[in-house]
Design a protein around this motif. Structure first.
Motif, PDB file in Angstrom:
ATOM      1  N   GLU A 182       0.818  -1.221   0.000  1.00  0.00           N
ATOM      2  CA  GLU A 182       0.000   0.000   0.000  1.00  0.00           C
ATOM      3  C   GLU A 182       0.855   1.278   0.000  1.00  0.00           C
ATOM      4  O   GLU A 182       0.326   2.380  -0.072  1.00  0.00           O
ATOM      5  N   TYR A 183       2.190   1.125   0.082  1.00  0.00           N
ATOM      6  CA  TYR A 183       3.065   2.298  -0.021  1.00  0.00           C
ATOM      7  C   TYR A 183       3.077   2.875  -1.437  1.00  0.00           C
ATOM      8  O   TYR A 183       3.482   4.004  -1.654  1.00  0.00           O
ATOM      9  N   GLY A 212      -2.769   2.843  -1.077  1.00  0.00           N
ATOM     10  CA  GLY A 212      -2.348   3.211  -2.429  1.00  0.00           C
ATOM     11  C   GLY A 212      -1.414   4.404  -2.500  1.00  0.00           C
ATOM     12  O   GLY A 212      -1.632   5.328  -3.284  1.00  0.00           O
ATOM     13  N   GLY A 213      -0.378   4.419  -1.670  1.00  0.00           N
ATOM     14  CA  GLY A 213       0.613   5.490  -1.740  1.00  0.00           C
ATOM     15  C   GLY A 213       0.225   6.750  -0.998  1.00  0.00           C
ATOM     16  O   GLY A 213       0.954   7.745  -1.013  1.00  0.00           O
ATOM     17  N   VAL A 214      -0.928   6.737  -0.333  1.00  0.00           N
ATOM     18  CA  VAL A 214      -1.387   7.900   0.433  1.00  0.00           C
ATOM     19  C   VAL A 214      -1.316   7.552   1.926  1.00  0.00           C
ATOM     20  O   VAL A 214      -1.690   6.448   2.335  1.00  0.00           O
ATOM     21  N   GLN A 269       5.715  10.008  12.922  1.00  0.00           N
ATOM     22  CA  GLN A 269       4.932   9.620  11.739  1.00  0.00           C
ATOM     23  C   GLN A 269       5.188  10.564  10.561  1.00  0.00           C
ATOM     24  O   GLN A 269       5.265  10.136   9.417  1.00  0.00           O
ATOM     25  N   LEU A 270       5.299  11.854  10.858  1.00  0.00           N
ATOM     26  CA  LEU A 270       5.541  12.820   9.782  1.00  0.00           C
ATOM     27  C   LEU A 270       6.937  12.617   9.190  1.00  0.00           C
ATOM     28  O   LEU A 270       7.139  12.814   7.983  1.00  0.00           O
ATOM     29  N   ALA A 271       7.869  12.170  10.020  1.00  0.00           N
ATOM     30  CA  ALA A 271       9.206  11.855   9.513  1.00  0.00           C
ATOM     31  C   ALA A 271       9.151  10.628   8.594  1.00  0.00           C
ATOM     32  O   ALA A 271       9.796  10.592   7.541  1.00  0.00           O
ATOM     33  N   VAL A 272       8.348   9.636   8.971  1.00  0.00           N
ATOM     34  CA  VAL A 272       8.151   8.436   8.134  1.00  0.00           C
ATOM     35  C   VAL A 272       7.560   8.831   6.779  1.00  0.00           C
ATOM     36  O   VAL A 272       8.010   8.393   5.727  1.00  0.00           O
ATOM     37  N   ALA A 273       6.555   9.696   6.824  1.00  0.00           N
ATOM     38  CA  ALA A 273       5.884  10.128   5.589  1.00  0.00           C
ATOM     39  C   ALA A 273       6.871  10.809   4.657  1.00  0.00           C
ATOM     40  O   ALA A 273       6.867  10.589   3.439  1.00  0.00           O
ATOM     41  N   GLU A 274       7.742  11.617   5.244  1.00  0.00           N
ATOM     42  CA  GLU A 274       8.724  12.334   4.421  1.00  0.00           C
ATOM     43  C   GLU A 274       9.688  11.344   3.764  1.00  0.00           C
ATOM     44  O   GLU A 274      10.015  11.461   2.583  1.00  0.00           O
ATOM     45  N   LYS A 275      10.103  10.367   4.527  1.00  0.00           N
ATOM     46  CA  LYS A 275      11.055   9.368   4.021  1.00  0.00           C
ATOM     47  C   LYS A 275      10.463   8.568   2.860  1.00  0.00           C
ATOM     48  O   LYS A 275      11.134   8.264   1.878  1.00  0.00           O
ATOM     49  N   HIS A 276       9.176   8.239   2.973  1.00  0.00           N
ATOM     50  CA  HIS A 276       8.534   7.397   1.957  1.00  0.00           C
ATOM     51  C   HIS A 276       8.054   8.178   0.736  1.00  0.00           C
ATOM     52  O   HIS A 276       7.520   7.593  -0.190  1.00  0.00           O
ATOM     53  N   LYS A 277       8.193   9.485   0.787  1.00  0.00           N
ATOM     54  CA  LYS A 277       7.741  10.313  -0.350  1.00  0.00           C
ATOM     55  C   LYS A 277       6.319   9.944  -0.797  1.00  0.00           C
ATOM     56  O   LYS A 277       6.083   9.558  -1.934  1.00  0.00           O
ATOM     57  N   CYS A 278       5.382  10.020   0.142  1.00  0.00           N
ATOM     58  CA  CYS A 278       4.011   9.610  -0.179  1.00  0.00           C
ATOM     59  C   CYS A 278       3.354  10.625  -1.114  1.00  0.00           C
ATOM     60  O   CYS A 278       3.764  11.785  -1.199  1.00  0.00           O
ATOM     61  N   LYS A 279       2.312  10.164  -1.782  1.00  0.00           N
ATOM     62  CA  LYS A 279       1.594  10.992  -2.756  1.00  0.00           C
ATOM     63  C   LYS A 279       0.872  12.151  -2.060  1.00  0.00           C
ATOM     64  O   LYS A 279       0.947  13.286  -2.489  1.00  0.00           O
ATOM     65  N   HIS A 280       0.138  11.837  -1.000  1.00  0.00           N
ATOM     66  CA  HIS A 280      -0.549  12.863  -0.195  1.00  0.00           C
ATOM     67  C   HIS A 280      -0.523  12.414   1.257  1.00  0.00           C
ATOM     68  O   HIS A 280      -0.381  11.226   1.535  1.00  0.00           O
TER      69      HIS A 280
END
Length: 290
Positions: free
Chosen positions: A2-3, A132-134, A164-175
């Motif tokens: 789902e990433y 789905g990347g979000v 969590q926000l650091a994780v999101a940045e690392k994974h370059k999520c869509k939104h």
């Protein structure tokens, strides 16, 4: 799995089924008038039936707080919760339910005990998930409203959120999309504080953090009316209730479409969603594969 971004999808947001409020509001006894909730049962059933009929199916159904009216420790609470669960268990098993805690679920001034009871009943009071990347974040907004009886729990959520926000940045999520019960604000980022929004200094700190993290939208309930505004590219979406209406809106649900570039949403009355489904314009967005 789902990433990864796999193309447009949609989910359903509902808020405030609040079993018991309609009677309490009608008779003007907010604290003790919640001894009937047959009307809310019917509305929640209608919401579930409308969602089950949708094609394609939504990725999930998120309920943004105030499942019931009875506050922690009040006598009708258990029955209200059981009746809501009996309705929700008829949701199509392919549509996951996501629960967000509201002030009636854990109390206006929550304690470790009220939050523990909530978690036993409905799952964690804050958590994250990917679709789905979000990246989606569910927050316990009551800890921002009044954490005077459980300051350590507020601090724990703050630490977790930064991680969590650091994780999101690392994974370059869509939104990144946030769900919380109490809106940051109803219409304007600098509006005065009242019962239906967060206190100004708290709000400013959260808005700045969300803006820096690139969060696109916050979806809330609590107001029992539709409202919303934006702050530096962060959209604040306030959805009216499945249950008791306090304004001019109808009992309803919000359909939220997530595309490559943007997040598009529309509030539907329960009648409209069950009789007509999702409009063509939104379905066309879903059909556009990358």
């Amino acid at each position: 799995d789902e990433y990864q971004w796999k193309g447009p999808f949609y989910f359903i947001q509902g808020a405030d089924p609040q079993f018991g409020l309609m009677k309490a509001w009608a008779i003007g006894d907010i604290n003790n008038g919640d001894d009937e909730w047959g009307e809310e049962i019917k509305l929640a059933e209608q919401a579930v039936q409308a969602i089950n009929k949708l094609n394609p199916k939504p990725k999930f159904f998120v309920l943004c707080g105030d499942f019931i009216h009875g506050m922690p420790g009040t006598q009708r609470r258990k029955d209200q919760e059981q009746d809501l669960k009996n309705v929700l268990k008829n949701t199509d098993q392919d549509i996951p339910l996501v629960f967000v805690s509201g002030n009636h679920d854990i109390g206006n001034t929550p304690t470790r005990e009220t939050i523990d009871n909530y978690c036993k009943n409905w799952g964690d009071d804050y958590f994250s998930f990917w679709v789905g990347g979000v990246f989606f974040l569910v927050l316990n907004s009551q800890l921002y409203f009044d954490s005077s009886k459980c300051p350590d729990l507020k601090q724990a959520q703050d630490v977790w959120l930064n991680e969590q926000l650091a994780v999101a940045e690392k994974h370059k999520c869509k939104h990144i999309i946030v769900f919380q019960h109490i809106p940051l604000f109803l219409r304007k980022p600098d509006e005065d504080h009242n019962y239906f929004n967060l206190e100004k200094s708290v709000r400013r700190e959260i808005m700045e953090k969300f803006h820096k993290a690139g969060i696109k939208a916050v979806f809330s309930g609590h107001y029992h009316r539709n409202a919303g505004g934006s702050y530096r590219g962060l959209e604040m979406v306030v959805s009216s209730a499945i249950g008791c209406q306090l304004g001019e809106d109808t009992h309803g649900l919000r359909v939220v479409v997530v595309t490559d570039e943007k997040i598009v949403h529309r509030y539907y009355s329960l009648n409209e969603l069950s009789s007509q489904g999702i409009e063509k314009e939104l379905l066309d967005m879903l059909a556009k594969q990358n």
